[in-house]
Design a protein around this motif. Structure first.
Motif, PDB file in Angstrom:
ATOM      1  N   GLY A 116      95.892  79.955  78.143  1.00  0.00           N
ATOM      2  CA  GLY A 116      96.883  80.079  77.294  1.00  0.00           C
ATOM      3  C   GLY A 116      96.458  78.913  76.412  1.00  0.00           C
ATOM      4  O   GLY A 116      96.812  78.108  75.730  1.00  0.00           O
ATOM      5  N   LEU A 117      94.745  77.981  76.673  1.00  0.00           N
ATOM      6  CA  LEU A 117      94.425  76.281  75.804  1.00  0.00           C
ATOM      7  C   LEU A 117      94.310  77.291  74.437  1.00  0.00           C
ATOM      8  O   LEU A 117      93.882  76.878  72.895  1.00  0.00           O
ATOM      9  CB  LEU A 117      93.622  76.783  76.067  1.00  0.00           C
ATOM     10  N   VAL A 118      93.389  78.947  74.414  1.00  0.00           N
ATOM     11  CA  VAL A 118      92.926  79.664  73.158  1.00  0.00           C
ATOM     12  C   VAL A 118      93.124  81.084  73.142  1.00  0.00           C
ATOM     13  O   VAL A 118      93.861  81.573  73.903  1.00  0.00           O
ATOM     14  CB  VAL A 118      91.780  78.898  72.660  1.00  0.00           C
ATOM     15  N   THR A 119      94.116  81.323  71.778  1.00  0.00           N
ATOM     16  CA  THR A 119      93.736  82.309  71.925  1.00  0.00           C
ATOM     17  C   THR A 119      92.379  83.711  71.388  1.00  0.00           C
ATOM     18  O   THR A 119      91.469  82.771  70.654  1.00  0.00           O
ATOM     19  CB  THR A 119      94.447  82.984  70.398  1.00  0.00           C
ATOM     20  N   PRO A 120      92.252  84.945  71.847  1.00  0.00           N
ATOM     21  CA  PRO A 120      91.305  85.856  71.377  1.00  0.00           C
ATOM     22  C   PRO A 120      90.592  85.165  70.386  1.00  0.00           C
ATOM     23  O   PRO A 120      89.015  85.975  70.326  1.00  0.00           O
ATOM     24  CB  PRO A 120      91.982  86.865  72.221  1.00  0.00           C
ATOM     25  N   SER A 121      91.668  85.278  68.997  1.00  0.00           N
ATOM     26  CA  SER A 121      90.791  85.716  68.668  1.00  0.00           C
ATOM     27  C   SER A 121      90.525  83.918  68.057  1.00  0.00           C
ATOM     28  O   SER A 121      88.848  84.194  66.900  1.00  0.00           O
ATOM     29  CB  SER A 121      92.628  86.002  67.217  1.00  0.00           C
ATOM     30  N   GLN A 122      90.574  83.241  68.498  1.00  0.00           N
ATOM     31  CA  GLN A 122      89.913  81.641  68.208  1.00  0.00           C
ATOM     32  C   GLN A 122      88.913  81.565  69.010  1.00  0.00           C
ATOM     33  O   GLN A 122      87.928  81.331  68.167  1.00  0.00           O
ATOM     34  CB  GLN A 122      90.969  80.934  68.857  1.00  0.00           C
ATOM     35  N   VAL A 123      88.752  82.845  69.892  1.00  0.00           N
ATOM     36  CA  VAL A 123      87.613  82.339  70.731  1.00  0.00           C
ATOM     37  C   VAL A 123      86.642  83.117  70.744  1.00  0.00           C
ATOM     38  O   VAL A 123      85.091  83.042  70.324  1.00  0.00           O
ATOM     39  CB  VAL A 123      87.687  82.593  72.541  1.00  0.00           C
ATOM     40  N   SER A 124      86.646  84.474  69.204  1.00  0.00           N
ATOM     41  CA  SER A 124      86.037  85.044  68.870  1.00  0.00           C
ATOM     42  C   SER A 124      84.936  84.429  68.114  1.00  0.00           C
ATOM     43  O   SER A 124      84.351  84.846  67.052  1.00  0.00           O
ATOM     44  CB  SER A 124      86.516  86.536  68.202  1.00  0.00           C
ATOM     45  N   GLU A 125      85.964  82.915  67.399  1.00  0.00           N
ATOM     46  CA  GLU A 125      85.482  82.579  65.740  1.00  0.00           C
ATOM     47  C   GLU A 125      84.618  81.614  65.910  1.00  0.00           C
ATOM     48  O   GLU A 125      83.964  80.967  65.635  1.00  0.00           O
ATOM     49  CB  GLU A 125      86.006  82.559  65.320  1.00  0.00           C
ATOM     50  N   MET A 126      84.486  80.860  67.985  1.00  0.00           N
ATOM     51  CA  MET A 126      84.032  79.629  68.069  1.00  0.00           C
ATOM     52  C   MET A 126      82.509  79.848  67.987  1.00  0.00           C
ATOM     53  O   MET A 126      81.950  80.520  68.242  1.00  0.00           O
ATOM     54  CB  MET A 126      84.461  79.170  69.350  1.00  0.00           C
ATOM     55  N   THR A 127      82.044  78.789  67.632  1.00  0.00           N
ATOM     56  CA  THR A 127      80.619  78.692  67.497  1.00  0.00           C
ATOM     57  C   THR A 127      80.333  77.961  68.894  1.00  0.00           C
ATOM     58  O   THR A 127      81.104  78.062  69.270  1.00  0.00           O
ATOM     59  CB  THR A 127      79.686  77.097  66.727  1.00  0.00           C
ATOM     60  N   ARG A 128      79.072  78.054  69.670  1.00  0.00           N
ATOM     61  CA  ARG A 128      78.981  77.978  70.857  1.00  0.00           C
ATOM     62  C   ARG A 128      79.420  76.881  71.051  1.00  0.00           C
ATOM     63  O   ARG A 128      79.882  75.962  72.105  1.00  0.00           O
ATOM     64  CB  ARG A 128      77.253  77.491  71.453  1.00  0.00           C
ATOM     65  N   ARG A 129      79.031  75.522  69.752  1.00  0.00           N
ATOM     66  CA  ARG A 129      79.252  73.693  70.179  1.00  0.00           C
ATOM     67  C   ARG A 129      80.871  73.693  70.706  1.00  0.00           C
ATOM     68  O   ARG A 129      81.193  73.365  71.195  1.00  0.00           O
ATOM     69  CB  ARG A 129      78.638  73.159  68.886  1.00  0.00           C
TER      70      ARG A 129
END
Length: 752
Positions: free
Chosen positions: A538-551
């Motif tokens: 629960g550290l991040v949400t699926p929507s946040q992960v989908s927008e993340m860059t590799r870095r």
């Protein structure tokens, strides 16, 4: 500070220096594990233990004194050849160093714990019982050395041991005679020893049987050379040294006449081979390629001899350079961890003292600057007195010019004084690197890994307080590289890699910042696993992960509670470590960047300011408030129109010379009332690879500031590192660029 407290602080400071020196020599022995031990390193450790025993006894620290006495006994047996330096002895010395540091930590706090006292007693018993004597030999090697009995009679037990070892190993032995004037013989002898030490081992120094003239004194140095005759001659060029080889007869051969009683001719040139009737080596087919390896066993018929050219010139011998030191730590994965050994996580690398060694030349420079400031003060007092006596009469133009000149002088001297004080606070990061090198071996054994540790850039200097605060973060990163990054020996072989993993630690200065890198050639970070763990916890949400860059995805490893380990071990799995590293670096106005590639390894790059004491700052205004931005993080300043600001993926950005620059409204970040402006001043800041444009309303100029920490609730305000007073007695907040680079971008995303 009370007299007792001052004495304790002096003891801790001096004992810390002794332990640091002891640790460096132990590290050198550890790096050469399995090779012939350098007697200089063993002597250095022996001297350190002896000094620590005397110092701790003087200050009433009985536990440290008794342990140092036990270590001194062990080292004395070792240096006299009564004990063999094996892995068990070396491990015990390393553990003894850890115990010394723990005892010193308790002493600095005026504590005396029963558990540590018991551990100290166990260590003393362990050292007393340790080791086995070296195997006995049928013939004493010294009996084969053609040396006068009267000379042998004056050797100390240690000198006899070292001479015996050199004969046993077939090292070429020389007598080096040198005569000096009585007025400066001590300096001349010290210079000669300094020339000889890189070329071999000075075994003994004796007064020569041949006088050095009416106003001189001569010495005979028994020397074991690790280089050839020609290299020895070249190394002593310019000194009054005369060289004569000492003959060693083959085992079982009848003794010949004494060698030391046959002095070289008085006409022999300094630093040349004396003409003596010694057995010569037969010349090789190619005399120019003749070589001599003093460290390798030599045939009986060729021992301690050199070829001499027919014309009487120097012998045709090429120097053989000593083997290069391999920077690496032998960490046997199968070796058991001795009982009572502290776990790696119990060890802190922070120094127990805040003292800094300062060169006396620097202090003299500071004193001179203070003297010049006193002269300026006297001139300013004179001008002030003149102004007071004139009363209401208008001051002349000449008075204003003189006041301006003194002000400029004051500014220059204060800048020089500031620079001198900052230099006095600087220490090399190698102080921490050396401690980490000792720690690597322990962590590698606990993890069952085989590791070579390579460090570079230890001469790079940082502020003393920053170096101390770096100790624990670097220890976390090293532990992470060994436990998470490096694979086991068998796994590496299966992947076609060398059996031993490499962990590198380096430092490099770039402008006003220092970049410290911790890297390994292990398996790299598994991005899929990172994503799964972050979502499951629960550290991040699926929507946040989908927008993340590799870095950004890799940076999830810095979140509190994050760990890819499913079970807790002595080294990892608790989710504590990298978040602490990031927080500690944030407190130092630094940032950490991570690079990783599957199968190739991982690298952490720490970017830190050189000092936090006094910094140059850009003073800006936002919504009627004033802030200071550390100038060492400012790259440039732009003036942009509101229409130049674009929104890309719900983030405000600027187009800066074809590159997308994240844009942060400082007033919006601090919830200040925003007002319409026709243009924005954009302060472009950067650390490591990160860049950010900060929008401000006004630019007030530059100023030197001293940042003071904020207490209470204000200490937790994101984006603020402290406060400072400006020249007009106003208190302003100092921006934390490292936090702004991350918190500002995150807030823009949340707002969108």
């Amino acid at each position: 500070m009370t007299p007792g407290g001052k004495a304790l602080a002096e003891f801790v400071a001096e004992a810390t220096e002794i332990l640091d020196a002891l640790g460096r020599d132990l590290l050198a022995l550890d790096e050469a594990r399995g090779q012939e031990a350098d007697p200089e390193h063993i002597n250095g450790i022996f001297r350190a233990a002896h000094s620590l025993k005397g110092l701790s006894g003087l200050f009433g620290q009985e536990r440290i004194s008794q342990l140092a006495h036990a270590a001194e006994d062990l080292l004395d047996r070792l240096r006299l050849g009564r004990l063999t330096l094996d892995d068990q002895v070396l491990d015990t010395l390393v553990d003894a160093l850890d115990t010394f540091q723990a005892l010193l930590g308790e002493a600095s706090r005026s504590e005396e714990g029963a558990e540590l006292t018991q551990r100290t007693g166990d260590m003393e018993g362990r050292m007393a019982r340790l080791g086995s004597p070296p195997p006995a030999v049928e013939e004493d090697p010294l009996e084969r050395l053609e040396l006068d009995a009267a000379v042998r009679a004056v050797f100390t037990e240690y000198e006899e041991h070292r001479l015996r070892e050199n004969v046993r190993r077939g090292v070429a032995l020389w007598r080096v005679r040198a005569a000096f004037d009585l007025t400066d013989f001590d300096q001349g002898l010290a210079d000669l020893n300094a020339r000889l030490k890189p070329l071999g081992e000075v075994i003994s120094t004796l007064p020569s049987s041949r006088p050095g003239g009416a106003n001189g004194i001569a010495f005979d140095l028994i020397f074991g050379a690790k280089v050839g005759a020609r290299a020895l001659e070249e190394g002593l060029q310019g000194t009054p040294a005369e060289l004569a080889p000492l003959s060693v007869r083959p085992p079982g051969a009848a003794p010949a006449g004494p060698a030391l009683d046959a002095p070289p001719s008085r006409d022999a040139a300094p630093a040349t081979l004396a003409r003596q009737d010694v057995q010569a080596l037969p010349p090789d087919d190619d005399a120019g390629e003749a070589e001599e390896d003093a460290e390798a066993p030599v045939e009986a018929t060729r021992l301690a001899t050199v070829p001499v050219s027919p014309a009487g010139g120097p012998p045709r011998v090429h120097a053989v350079a000593p083997p290069a030191t391999v920077v690496g730590l032998q960490a046997a994965a199968s070796a058991p961890i001795p009982a009572g050994r502290p776990r790696a996580e119990e060890t802190s690398l922070r120094s127990l003292t805040q003292t800094v060694r300062v060169d006396i030349g620097r202090l003299d420079g500071l004193i001179n600057m203070v003297g010049e400031l006193l002269l300026i003060k006297a001139n300013l007092q004179r001008l002030a007195e003149t102004s007071r006596q004139d009363g209401t009469v208008a001051l002349s133009k000449l008075f204003g010019q003189e006041l301006s000149r003194e002000t400029r002088q004051l500014e220059r001297k204060l800048e020089a004084l500031q620079e001198g004080l900052l230099e006095a606070r600087m220490v090399p990061v190698g102080q921490v690197f050396d401690k980490l090198a000792r720690l690597v071996r322990k962590i590698a054994r606990e993890a069952g890994k085989e590791i070579d540790f390579v460090s570079s850039g230890g001469e790079v200097e940082l502020d003393k307080l920053i170096v101390e605060e770096l100790s624990d973060p670097l220890m976390h990163l090293i532990r992470n590289a060994i436990d998470h990054g490096a694979e086991g020996p068998e796994a590496r072989l299966a992947e076609g890699k060398p059996r031993r993993a490499v962990v590198r630690l380096s430092a490099e200065q770039k402008g006003n910042h220092v970049v410290i890198s911790v890297s390994d050639d292990g398996s790299g970070i598994d991005e899929v696993r990172v994503r799964e763990v972050a979502l499951s916890r629960g550290l991040v949400t699926p929507s946040q992960v989908s927008e993340m860059t590799r870095r950004e995805l890799l940076n999830l490893i810095f979140l509190p509670g994050f760990s890819t380990r499913s079970s807790v071990s002595a080294l990892s799995g608790r989710g504590v470590g990298l978040d602490v590293v990031k927080n500690n670096l944030g407190n130092l106005s630094g940032v950490i960047d991570v690079w990783s590639e599957r199968g190739r390894g991982t690298a952490f790059h720490l970017t830190l300011p050189v000092t936090l004491a006094i910094v140059r700052a850009l003073v800006v205004g936002v919504s009627g408030r004033t802030y200071a931005v550390p100038l060492n993080s400012v790259l440039e300043i732009l003036s942009v129109q509101p229409r130049d600001i674009r929104t890309v993926e719900r983030r405000e950005v600027l187009d800066l010379r074809g590159q997308t620059l994240p844009f942060l409204r400082l007033g919006r970040l601090f919830h200040l009332p925003e007002r319409e402006v026709s243009r924005h001043f954009v302060v472009v800041v950067g650390l490591a690879q990160q860049r950010l444009g900060i929008a401000v309303d006004e630019l007030f100029g530059q100023q030197d500031i001293v940042t003071k920490p904020l207490g209470g609730r204000l200490s937790r305000v994101k984006g603020i590192s402290g406060a400072t007073d400006l020249g007009n007695r106003r208190t302003v907040l100092v921006l934390d660029v490292a936090e702004l680079l991350e918190e500002g971008i995150a807030q823009e995303r949340r707002r969108a």
